[in-house]
Design an enzyme around this catalytic site. Structure first.
Site, PDB file in Angstrom:
ATOM      1  N   LYS A  48      25.509 -34.069 -32.977  1.00  0.00           N
ATOM      2  CA  LYS A  48      25.696 -35.199 -32.657  1.00  0.00           C
ATOM      3  C   LYS A  48      26.269 -35.088 -31.123  1.00  0.00           C
ATOM      4  O   LYS A  48      25.642 -36.139 -30.194  1.00  0.00           O
ATOM      5  CB  LYS A  48      26.952 -35.978 -33.387  1.00  0.00           C
ATOM      6  CG  LYS A  48      26.573 -36.194 -34.825  1.00  0.00           C
ATOM      7  CD  LYS A  48      27.778 -36.735 -35.645  1.00  0.00           C
ATOM      8  CE  LYS A  48      27.283 -36.894 -37.052  1.00  0.00           C
ATOM      9  NZ  LYS A  48      28.222 -37.278 -38.193  1.00  0.00           N
ATOM     10  N   GLN A  92      34.520 -37.835 -39.040  1.00  0.00           N
ATOM     11  CA  GLN A  92      33.770 -36.960 -39.873  1.00  0.00           C
ATOM     12  C   GLN A  92      34.163 -36.667 -41.191  1.00  0.00           C
ATOM     13  O   GLN A  92      35.305 -36.211 -41.630  1.00  0.00           O
ATOM     14  CB  GLN A  92      33.551 -35.685 -39.111  1.00  0.00           C
ATOM     15  CG  GLN A  92      32.449 -34.683 -39.777  1.00  0.00           C
ATOM     16  CD  GLN A  92      31.015 -35.196 -39.492  1.00  0.00           C
ATOM     17  OE1 GLN A  92      30.871 -36.150 -38.422  1.00  0.00           O
ATOM     18  NE2 GLN A  92      29.943 -35.017 -40.211  1.00  0.00           N
ATOM     19  N   ASP A 117      29.508 -45.732 -38.072  1.00  0.00           N
ATOM     20  CA  ASP A 117      28.963 -44.912 -39.104  1.00  0.00           C
ATOM     21  C   ASP A 117      28.368 -46.045 -40.307  1.00  0.00           C
ATOM     22  O   ASP A 117      27.546 -45.544 -41.054  1.00  0.00           O
ATOM     23  CB  ASP A 117      29.888 -44.290 -40.104  1.00  0.00           C
ATOM     24  CG  ASP A 117      30.020 -42.613 -39.660  1.00  0.00           C
ATOM     25  OD1 ASP A 117      28.793 -42.396 -39.439  1.00  0.00           O
ATOM     26  OD2 ASP A 117      30.893 -42.062 -39.978  1.00  0.00           O
TER      27      ASP A 117
HETATM   28  N1  GUN Z   1      29.361 -36.153 -42.994  1.00  0.00           N
HETATM   29  C1  GUN Z   1      28.211 -36.196 -43.574  1.00  0.00           C
HETATM   30  N2  GUN Z   1      27.381 -36.924 -42.936  1.00  0.00           N
HETATM   31  C2  GUN Z   1      28.186 -37.815 -42.283  1.00  0.00           C
HETATM   32  C3  GUN Z   1      27.904 -39.047 -41.688  1.00  0.00           C
HETATM   33  O1  GUN Z   1      27.001 -39.554 -41.446  1.00  0.00           O
HETATM   34  N3  GUN Z   1      29.101 -39.433 -40.927  1.00  0.00           N
HETATM   35  C4  GUN Z   1      30.474 -39.182 -41.062  1.00  0.00           C
HETATM   36  N4  GUN Z   1      31.361 -39.860 -40.947  1.00  0.00           N
HETATM   37  N5  GUN Z   1      30.888 -37.803 -41.956  1.00  0.00           N
HETATM   38  C5  GUN Z   1      29.684 -37.248 -42.646  1.00  0.00           C
END
Ligand code: GUN
Length: 283
Positions: A48, A92, A117
């Site tokens: 990211k 996350q 998200d």
């Molecule tokens: N864990 C795995 N994929 C994601 C996501 O897209 N967002 C978040 N916050 N955690 C994750």
């Protein structure tokens, strides 16, 4: 049948490229909150932040220790909610064990305008209305829609079968496909005779996290197959679809890795840009 490989990289690059101008103009900022040291999370966060870097998006990584308490995390969320310089942020997942049962409260604490998200009830609920109200859709379903669009694979009138009913992938993807005119079936662990369902799919989506569970005999000749599952088998990433065998019957198929994954990151960045635009419009 020779199948079309639905590589996500060119789609993600095209999407990220289309965002650069607006990123320069609006100057949004994305914050990633990480609690603890889950290795898969560390790898996702790295991707990211690398993509933020590549498109010139301001970003910050708030890495909290494993033993962070719920009130400490909530305090940080409160600070990010009110910081005018922060456009959007994500917490996350998964969180450390002692916080895992509080995930619904933690998501609820995020200001919906900054919930890039798209995991909160407000943003998920708006998606029920129509495509026009999908302002901050969850990144993975959004990536699937982008992938289908890029490769000119029609949705309207198709029967989409989704295996997996999570709040962040299966359910929102079902709504997004429905909004675009698909007939949608959602299957899950309690579904009886799964292969009778999957065999009806024009578009088959697997989002379970069970390596190679979709076998060739479960797929209709000519189906478009989208694999969202990611598991680690003997140190290698593996999807929910038995790729080599299913490629023989599918008309198009995503690889794992390199399919939907890159699009998830690009869609998150798009949400950050959308959030900034909407915050400025409503200021
Ligand atoms: N864990 C795995 N994929 C994601 C996501 O897209 N967002 C978040 N916050 N955690 C994750």
């Amino acid at each position: 049948m020779s199948s079309l490989l639905l590589s996500g990289r060119p789609v993600a690059d095209s999407l990220l490229g289309s965002l650069k101008g607006e990123i320069k103009k609006l100057n949004p900022k994305l914050v990633v909150v990480q609690v603890g040291d889950d290795p898969a999370s560390a790898s996702y966060i790295k991707q990211k932040l690398k993509s933020c870097e590549a498109v010139g998006l301001r970003h910050e990584h708030k890495h909290l220790p494993e033993k962070t308490t719920l009130s400490e995390l909530m305090m940080l969320i409160g600070t990010l909610n009110t910081d005018p310089d922060v456009t959007g942020f994500i917490v996350q997942l998964p969180l450390p064990k002692h916080l895992q049962s509080h995930v619904p409260d933690i998501i609820r604490a995020i200001d919906p305008k900054k919930d890039i998200d798209g995991f909160g009830a407000y943003n998920l609920g708006k998606m029920f209305l129509s495509v026009e109200f999908e302002h901050l859709p969850p990144a993975t379903p959004s990536g699937v829609i982008e992938l289908l669009k890029y490769y000119k694979l029609p949705i309207e009138g198709k029967h989409a079968v989704i295996v997996g009913r999570s709040n962040i992938v299966g359910k929102p993807l079902a709504i997004m496909l429905l909004n675009r005119g698909a007939t949608v079936t959602i299957c899950h662990s309690k579904t009886k005779n799964l292969s009778a369902m999957t065999k009806q799919a024009d578009i088959l989506v697997a989002a379970v996290g069970s390596p190679k569970m979709i076998t060739k005999d479960m797929v209709k000749l000519g189906a478009v197959v989208i694999d969202i599952g990611v598991s680690r088998v003997d140190g290698k990433l593996c999807g929910d679809v038995d790729f080599d065998a299913v490629s023989e019957v599918a008309s198009a198929i995503t690889p794992v890795p390199g399919g939907v994954g890159p699009l998830t990151v690009a869609s998150l960045i798009r949400n950050c840009v959308t959030a900034k635009r909407r915050q400025m419009e409503n200021a």
